[in-house]
Scaffold this motif. Sequence first.
Motif, PDB file in Angstrom:
ATOM      1  N   THR A   1      22.181  33.582  68.807  1.00 30.02           N
ATOM      2  CA  THR A   1      23.589  33.721  69.179  1.00 30.02           C
ATOM      3  C   THR A   1      23.934  32.798  70.341  1.00 30.02           C
ATOM      4  OG1 THR A   1      23.645  36.022  68.427  1.00 30.02           O
ATOM      5  CG2 THR A   1      25.351  35.348  69.993  1.00 30.02           C
ATOM      6  N   LEU A   2      23.032  32.700  71.307  1.00 34.71           N
ATOM      7  CA  LEU A   2      23.288  31.859  72.476  1.00 34.71           C
ATOM      8  C   LEU A   2      23.206  30.374  72.152  1.00 34.71           C
ATOM      9  CD1 LEU A   2      21.353  33.741  75.331  1.00 34.71           C
ATOM     10  CD2 LEU A   2      23.796  33.804  74.811  1.00 34.71           C
ATOM     11  N   THR A   3      22.527  30.044  71.068  1.00 32.14           N
ATOM     12  CA  THR A   3      22.344  28.621  70.731  1.00 32.14           C
ATOM     13  C   THR A   3      23.250  28.163  69.597  1.00 32.14           C
ATOM     14  OG1 THR A   3      20.515  29.233  69.264  1.00 32.14           O
ATOM     15  CG2 THR A   3      19.969  28.613  71.540  1.00 32.14           C
ATOM     16  N   GLY A   4      24.334  28.928  69.349  1.00 27.80           N
ATOM     17  CA  GLY A   4      25.306  28.486  68.360  1.00 27.80           C
ATOM     18  C   GLY A   4      25.420  29.334  67.127  1.00 27.80           C
ATOM     19  N   GLY A   5      24.624  30.396  67.022  1.00 29.23           N
ATOM     20  CA  GLY A   5      24.693  31.263  65.847  1.00 29.23           C
ATOM     21  C   GLY A   5      25.945  32.120  65.818  1.00 29.23           C
TER      22      GLY A   5
ATOM     23  N   SER B   1      32.004  39.245  70.073  1.00 28.97           N
ATOM     24  CA  SER B   1      31.714  38.115  69.189  1.00 28.97           C
ATOM     25  C   SER B   1      30.669  37.201  69.815  1.00 28.97           C
ATOM     26  CB  SER B   1      32.995  37.323  68.921  1.00 28.97           C
ATOM     27  OG  SER B   1      33.443  36.703  70.117  1.00 28.97           O
ATOM     28  N   ALA B   2      30.065  36.372  68.978  1.00 33.26           N
ATOM     29  CA  ALA B   2      29.075  35.406  69.463  1.00 33.26           C
ATOM     30  C   ALA B   2      29.713  34.457  70.464  1.00 33.26           C
ATOM     31  CB  ALA B   2      28.485  34.633  68.285  1.00 33.26           C
ATOM     32  N   GLU B   3      30.958  34.063  70.226  1.00 34.08           N
ATOM     33  CA  GLU B   3      31.649  33.155  71.143  1.00 34.08           C
ATOM     34  C   GLU B   3      31.851  33.798  72.513  1.00 34.08           C
ATOM     35  OE1 GLU B   3      35.883  30.680  71.443  1.00 34.08           O
ATOM     36  OE2 GLU B   3      35.334  31.757  69.601  1.00 34.08           O
ATOM     37  N   GLN B   4      32.224  35.087  72.524  1.00 34.55           N
ATOM     38  CA  GLN B   4      32.383  35.786  73.800  1.00 34.55           C
ATOM     39  C   GLN B   4      31.054  35.886  74.534  1.00 34.55           C
ATOM     40  OE1 GLN B   4      34.268  39.327  72.039  1.00 34.55           O
ATOM     41  NE2 GLN B   4      35.960  39.040  73.476  1.00 34.55           N
ATOM     42  N   ALA B   5      29.972  36.159  73.803  1.00 34.83           N
ATOM     43  CA  ALA B   5      28.655  36.273  74.430  1.00 34.83           C
ATOM     44  C   ALA B   5      28.259  34.952  75.085  1.00 34.83           C
ATOM     45  CB  ALA B   5      27.616  36.681  73.384  1.00 34.83           C
TER      46      ALA B   5
END
Length: 393
Positions: A247-251, A264-268
């Motif tokens: 998630t932190l690397t673009g997932g 969301s992944a973007e918020q994280a």
Amino acid sequence: MNAIAVIARELAGRDAPDSPTACMELAETLAMASDRQESALAELIGRADASGEMRRWGLPSTQAWLRSRLGMRESRAKERIALARQRHRLPRVAELLATGELSYGYASTVADAVTRLDDEDCAAAEKVLLDMVDQGFSAGKVASFGRRIRDVIAERDGTESVDEDCQRGHERSWVTSTRSLDGGRYVKGWLNAEDAAVWDGTLGPLAKPAGTDDRRDLSERTAAALTGVLAGGHRATKVTVICDLDTLTGGTAPARLTDGTPISAEQARRIALNAGVSPLLLGRGHVPLYLGHRTRFATPGQRQVLETLYPTCAVRGCEVPGALCEVDHVDGWAIGGPTDIDQLALCCGWHNRFKHTNAEQVRIIRDATGRYVYRVLPPPDANAPPTELAQAA
């Protein structure tokens, strides 16, 4: 009691009459009967409240008992507790409620109005407010007068005086604390603008609801937040986001906060960029890896792990947020339990003490996520209904 339950069940199964007039008449009759039942209920609640019996069942207060076991909403629980505690000081109100001549709404309004009055003013207030009822004032109007009942009594007796607290002025903050007979404390005070800003900035975030199931009102959450600050528990509280490395690397896999709120992944990733990343390694099944060592107090790292697992107290049904809980040694540190991450849980201060002094009433299980769940059993000498005992087991 059994007869009332049978009658209520039979009434609940009936269809309402076709005549609206008949429905109104029956509703008024049923309401009067319900008021008499409220009188009996107040007597029972008052006796249980005075004895503190609910604490032997692992419930910290009468309010918690009414909410969890009787399914009452916050406001209704407070109303019934006030009536139960004040009815012995309101003989006329108690008599009229028991005979059906006074509705529960009026009775609870009077009880709430006299809560902070001494016995002499209480007697005067009862007479003033019942006179208003006789004159046809609505319960809402009686409640508004009840909120300023001290002024009403002072005006009638000609004893108006400037309140001592008002004489202090508003430039300097002050707090008074008085110990009650049961060992608790009454706290009263005033904060000037600067100190109020500190109060709001420190306690405001901690006093937010723990989630959709948090049924505590704002005053209870604020008290818990203040206790947590005084105990130093808030110092270890951080914004924690639980997510996969992908998630932190673009997932695109979503993350979550410690209270279970999905993000969301973007918020994280945005949170990680603003706050930096502190990795927390979890094993298979999201069970935290061993991080601790054999000392009395848990490390900040261990507490961070625990807050990802425990959004609230480990006791089933307790809604105190994990950020305000204490780190509990599951097997008891005093009897050899290590301060290892897989031997710790978060437990509110009240239940932590209850577990220490009533270990035989606490059954501990561990679920698939690695969380410990504490289940409070009935006291050994209690004659609980079979269904209650089956649920507790």
